[in-house]
Design an enzyme around this catalytic site. Structure first.
Site, PDB file in Angstrom:
ATOM      1  CB  CYS A 104     -20.052  55.574 -34.327  1.00 14.76           C
ATOM      2  SG  CYS A 104     -21.002  56.835 -35.209  1.00 14.76           S
ATOM      3  CB  CYS A 200     -15.925  62.006 -35.351  1.00 13.18           C
ATOM      4  SG  CYS A 200     -16.992  60.929 -34.407  1.00 13.18           S
TER       5      CYS A 200
END
Ligand SMILES: Nc1ncnc2c1ncn2[C@@H]1O[C@H](COP(=O)(O)OP(=O)(O)OP(=O)(O)O)[C@@H](O)[C@H]1O
Length: 366
Positions: A104, A200
């Site tokens: 990410c 997440c």
């Protein structure tokens, strides 16, 4: 010539957490032209109401109003799916344990999001990571966050010179407890908000259940290294090397607990061993691929440094042998436990993060 803060536009990635809230506050107080942006990377309509994105954006709104900066949200669901989630599933399919946070940072925060910020006229992209960047001897360096317990350079190990030249980490010099105090003193809406944990897009939900929505599970045998059947597994992807919990095997034998030691993907067998210090859980080195060094200067083909094989692990002494094709062999000063393919190996020289690579194979050489 260096621009004055007031003429320097900084886009800050706001997650709705306390770290990025304080980062935005500090930038604003230093006089920068600050814009807060919230990224939406996951489609909540797919979900059973687990994703906290709407609440997080509400927190971003409240904090940005308090510190008086403009804010808005951008959608990177497609990029996130293509670059992070697809990789995540592929790695699990291959029996490995991916690190979506590293991906990410490399592909979303410091690529798609950075490009977006630059299009908005930003000079820099800031985040609330516990890390620091400086310019030394003609190059940018990535340095550990001052709070050794929170240092996030492990997740930032793939950043290159260009990305670091645009990065600001305004809270990297702070201890977490002092950051919380700043947030409380200023009455920031997120001052007492709990830190986010885990991956997440999975959040607090059950990992097994989540993964089973995307990958078919193939149950199979659990065997000891001697080949004895010990039980059944629900699908190799649910297990990580070194794992103890969730095997459903009682003590027996020496009475000690059992640990995952390897996976045979072809035969769909999970191998376990008994006792937390069983020699088969340890290895002498690893092969890593996709090396990204922070510095562009030529490295010696063999050198010593320290490394981490997982987040928050104490630094371990290693010798790195750089090989062809962006691959390296890393030999450990001391045998290391539960080295996990798919995870990152990150290299350090004191406070400086040298870069990192993806663990591909575990070595057991004398
Ligand atoms: N949804 C998001 N939109 C914009 N930026 C984000 C988002 N999620 C994370 N970031 C940025 O990346 C940084 C590190 O993210 P991480 O998920 O590790 O959060 P954290 O350490 O819990 O920090 P925070 O307290 O700010 O949530 C954040 O501080 C923020 O700057």
């Amino acid at each position: 010539m260096k621009k004055e803060p007031k003429d320097t536009r900084v886009v800050i990635g706001m997650s709705g957490g306390v770290d990025s809230s304080v980062a935005a506050l500090l930038l604003k107080e230093q006089g920068y032209d600050v814009v807060g942006i919230f990224m939406k990377n996951w489609d909540e309509t797919d979900d059973l109401g687990y994703c906290t994105s709407a609440e997080d954006y509400e927190d971003v709104r409240r904090v940005c109003d308090q510190i008086d900066i403009p804010y808005y949200s951008v959608n990177f669901e497609k990029e996130y799916w293509d670059k992070v989630f697809t990789y995540f599933l592929d790695e699990y399919k291959n029996g490995r344990t991916p690190n979506p946070d590293v991906m990410c940072n490399k592909e979303i925060k410091f690529k798609a999001f950075l490009e977006h910020a630059l299009k908005l006229g930003a000079d820099y992209l800031a985040t609330g990571h516990y890390a620091q960047v400086d310019f030394n001897d003609g190059e940018y360096r990535l340095l550990r966050g001052a709070d050794s317990n929170k240092d996030q350079t492990y997740f930032l190990n793939q950043l290159n010179q260009y990305q670091l030249s645009k990065a600001m980490f305004p809270i990297g010099h702070l201890q977490k407890k002092d950051l919380r105090q700043i947030a409380k003193d200023r009455g920031l809406a997120t001052a007492t908000k709990k830190d986010s944990t885990g991956i997440c897009f999975i959040g607090e939900r059950n990992f097994k259940e989540f993964l089973s929505n995307y990958l078919p599970a193939q149950p199979g045998e659990i065997r000891s290294l001697e080949g004895e059947i010990k039980g059944k597994h629900d699908g190799l992807m649910y297990y990580t090397l070194g794992q103890r919990k969730g095997l459903g095997i009682g003590g027996a034998g020496t009475g000690e607990p059992w640990f995952v030691v390897s996976k045979d993907l072809e035969k769909n067998i999970l191998y376990v061993t008994q006792g937390e210090n069983h020699p088969s859980l340890y290895s002498s080195g690893l092969i890593a691929t996709d090396i990204q060094w922070v510095s562009e200067k030529q490295k010696p083909s063999v050198f010593k440094c320290t490394a981490k094989f997982r987040y928050r692990q104490a630094d371990q002494g290693v010798t790195v042998h750089i090989e062809k094709d962006n691959t390296c062999k890393v030999l450990f000063d001391k045998p290391q436990k539960a080295i996990t393919p798919g995870q990152a190996v990150v290299f350090y020289d004191g406070a400086v993060c040298l870069g990192g690579a993806t663990i591909d194979k575990v070595l057991n050489e004398d």
